[in-house]
Design a protein around this motif. Structure first.
Motif, PDB file in Angstrom:
ATOM      1  N   PHE B 121      53.543  18.734  22.268  1.00  0.00           N
ATOM      2  CA  PHE B 121      52.434  17.923  21.888  1.00  0.00           C
ATOM      3  C   PHE B 121      52.979  16.336  22.231  1.00  0.00           C
ATOM      4  O   PHE B 121      52.173  15.336  22.121  1.00  0.00           O
ATOM      5  N   GLY B 122      54.235  16.135  22.618  1.00  0.00           N
ATOM      6  CA  GLY B 122      54.760  14.882  22.968  1.00  0.00           C
ATOM      7  C   GLY B 122      54.816  13.946  22.003  1.00  0.00           C
ATOM      8  O   GLY B 122      54.590  14.249  20.759  1.00  0.00           O
ATOM      9  N   SER B 123      55.469  12.568  22.302  1.00  0.00           N
ATOM     10  CA  SER B 123      55.561  11.686  21.053  1.00  0.00           C
ATOM     11  C   SER B 123      55.160  10.509  21.698  1.00  0.00           C
ATOM     12  O   SER B 123      55.756   9.560  21.781  1.00  0.00           O
ATOM     13  N   VAL B 192      53.338  12.820  26.550  1.00  0.00           N
ATOM     14  CA  VAL B 192      52.144  13.140  25.844  1.00  0.00           C
ATOM     15  C   VAL B 192      52.340  14.624  25.593  1.00  0.00           C
ATOM     16  O   VAL B 192      51.320  15.180  25.020  1.00  0.00           O
ATOM     17  N   GLY B 193      53.363  15.307  26.081  1.00  0.00           N
ATOM     18  CA  GLY B 193      53.451  16.742  25.781  1.00  0.00           C
ATOM     19  C   GLY B 193      52.676  17.557  26.755  1.00  0.00           C
ATOM     20  O   GLY B 193      51.735  17.139  27.345  1.00  0.00           O
ATOM     21  N   GLY B 245      49.221  13.532  19.620  1.00  0.00           N
ATOM     22  CA  GLY B 245      48.976  14.201  20.892  1.00  0.00           C
ATOM     23  C   GLY B 245      47.741  15.405  20.516  1.00  0.00           C
ATOM     24  O   GLY B 245      46.523  15.414  21.347  1.00  0.00           O
ATOM     25  N   ALA B 246      47.835  16.027  19.453  1.00  0.00           N
ATOM     26  CA  ALA B 246      46.772  16.861  18.904  1.00  0.00           C
ATOM     27  C   ALA B 246      45.247  16.136  18.413  1.00  0.00           C
ATOM     28  O   ALA B 246      44.652  16.587  18.838  1.00  0.00           O
ATOM     29  N   SER B 247      45.517  14.951  18.088  1.00  0.00           N
ATOM     30  CA  SER B 247      44.066  14.158  17.618  1.00  0.00           C
ATOM     31  C   SER B 247      43.718  13.866  18.980  1.00  0.00           C
ATOM     32  O   SER B 247      42.307  14.157  19.368  1.00  0.00           O
TER      33      SER B 247
END
Lengths: 275, 273
Positions: B121-123, B192-193, B245-247
């Motif tokens: 999901f990245g950071s 961003v994953g 990322g999930a948002s």
């Protein structure tokens, strides 16, 4: 007597395509075998033959999209890939990428694509005018602003022919161009082709035997091997050797109605080849 | 929202999100019209092998990941060109084997093990300024190539055979496209994953595809949509303390389904009236 004048005419005509002893095999299966065939200026040839007989393969060999297993092809006195810009090609499948974001006009303008001229060197207005003209010739000018996916199969086929026309071809290769056209559309289309044929040589794959015999100048039968017939008639023998069936099986009404049985049938082996 | 921008990490996150949106808008459009979404997924997941390789041998992250995914991408491109009907099977295998390689190599790496979640999901909230420069450079390169090859790319995407007849170097352009895709994906995974990369690559162009009159408009629309998704997602993440990322993906997903629903409803309505 007749054949003699034919040869004389041939000598005057410019040879556009020369195919010599060409064979093509795919996955070990022979698709084309020892094909000899020439196309001259202002020819209007119909290519007939059964499905899987190698008609499309032969077109693709001429375009340089496929390489022959053996034999040689000269297109406009060059190797096939190099000369393909002088050929207008209308593919069999016009149903590709229907959701692609492109207008009809832009599809036609694709015919003006030349890798050596980049977009800043293009004559946009002139290209656009030519594209509109081509669409007008094909009677689909009113569709220019529509998305390509909105058109019917027949209209899309006309658009693809327009795209081939603005490449200013000397030779037009059409792969079953009338497949999605209605009867009226077919007649219109062949009248257009007849007009174009005054300047452009045409080789057309077709299953429309009825129309073929009334418009084209000669017929090439392709079923692994190629047999060239200098006249536009479709004989019972041709059908038998091509489709391994009789005239009545192919289309009992159309052919008989056009008086085929009365014609003198020529046999392939007796026939004089074009070159 | 505005007060969030006073934090440096939020400014960086927004910049990274914006650049990612531009890159994904262009590359995603090409991915969607060329129907190589599955191939992009394959590259993204196989890149995992590269990450594992980098950690195992102690190489810098970028070198291992870009090297590995470029090679896998080239193999996939060759298969696509040579044996079209076998493509999806082979991509599926490389997808799985790439990921497994990465995980096994990370298992074998002594000491600290990286958080796999951060690659999924990245950071985006911890983006370094050097990464932003790198993205800017990539963004510039992609824009230039896109402008230069615009007509050729349309032609090979729409009708490859015709493009070849007109003398367009189709094979070269296709390989260029796949290589750019590989580098893009690796670059964006870190930030961003890999799941967000696939989401940003596919959702906006898919929404735009049937409503754009040209490739350029589809690209611009996709860029605008991804930017909207990123901003809304970041705002949600900031306000409700959620995974960024999930948002972002959730916003994109909701818009996607809303869009499909509205489209269906309009279609029905047009049919009735």
């Amino acid at each position: 007597m007749e054949r003699h004048t034919g040869i004389n005419l041939d000598m005057k005509k410019k040879k556009l395509v020369e195919i010599k002893n060409v064979s093509y095999a795919k996955n070990g299966q022979k698709v084309l075998l020892d094909v000899n065939f020439n196309i001259y200026k202002c020819d209007f040839i119909a290519m007939i033959g059964p499905n899987g007989g190698g008609k499309t393969t032969l077109l693709k060999l001429m375009l340089g999209l496929l390489k022959p297993t053996s034999g040689s092809l000269r297109i406009f006195d060059e190797t096939p890939g190099k000369a393909s810009q002088k050929i207008g090609y209308v593919p069999q499948n016009v149903h590709i990428n229907r959701s692609f974001p492109i207008t009809v006009l832009d599809v036609v303008l694709m015919g003006k694509l030349e890798p050596r001229t980049k977009w800043w060197q293009r004559k946009r207005d002139q290209d656009r005018r030519e594209a509109m003209q081509a669409l007008e010739i094909m009677h689909v000018a009113d569709c220019a602003g529509k998305m390509i996916g909105q058109l019917s199969g027949g209209q899309r086929q006309r658009v693809f022919i327009a795209r081939a026309l603005i490449t200013t071809p000397e030779l037009l290769l059409l792969d079953e161009p009338t497949a999605s056209l209605d009867t009226k559309g077919k007649t219109d289309f062949f009248n257009i082709l007849k007009e174009l044929n005054q300047k452009i040589s045409i080789l057309m794959v077709s299953h429309d035997l009825f129309i073929v015999s009334s418009y084209v100048k000669s017929v090439a039968c392709v079923n692994k091997r190629l047999h060239y017939h200098d006249q536009a008639e479709i004989t019972g023998d041709m059908l038998e050797s091509m489709y391994s069936c009789t005239v009545e099986d192919v289309c009992p009404v159309e052919l008989v109605a056009h008086g085929l049985p009365q014609r003198v049938l020529k046999k392939h082996d007796e026939h004089e080849h074009h070159d | 929202m505005i007060e969030a921008l006073q934090f440096e990490f939020m400014q960086h996150a927004f910049l990274a999100g914006l650049l990612a949106s531009i890159i994904c808008g262009i590359m995603g459009t090409l991915v969607v019209i060329n129907r190589i979404v599955f191939l992009s997924g394959g590259i993204a997941h196989a890149a995992y092998g590269g990450i594992g390789l980098s950690f195992y041998f102690g190489w810098p992250y970028m070198a291992g990941a870009i090297g590995f995914s470029t090679v896998t991408a080239l193999i996939m491109a060759t298969v696509t060109l040579k044996a079209k009907h076998r493509t999806d099977t082979l991509i599926g295998v490389m997808w799985a084997v790439g990921m497994a390689t990465g995980i096994l190599l990370l298992d074998l790496t002594p000491g600290y093990n990286v958080d796999l979640m951060s690659y999924l999901f990245g950071s985006i909230l911890t983006v370094a300024i050097s990464d932003i420069w790198l993205m800017l450079a990539m963004c510039g390169l992609i824009c230039c190539l896109m402008l230069y090859f615009y007509q050729d790319l349309i032609a090979i995407s729409y009708d490859q055979e015709f493009a070849r007849i007109r003398g367009v170097p189709t094979t070269l352009l296709y390989i260029m496209l796949i290589l750019l895709l590989a580098v893009t994906i690796v670059l964006l995974i870190q930030i961003v994953g890999l799941i967000l990369v696939i989401a940003l690559l596919t959702i906006p162009p898919f929404i735009m595809e049937r409503h754009s009159r040209s490739l350029a408009k589809m690209i611009i629309g996709s860029i605008i949509l991804s930017t909207l998704f990123t901003i809304c997602g970041l705002w949600l993440a900031y306000t409700y303390n959620l995974t960024s990322g999930a948002s972002i993906i959730m916003v994109g997903g909701v818009v996607f389904f809303l869009f499909l629903g509205v489209e269906k409803a309009l279609f029905r309505f047009n049919k009735i009236s």
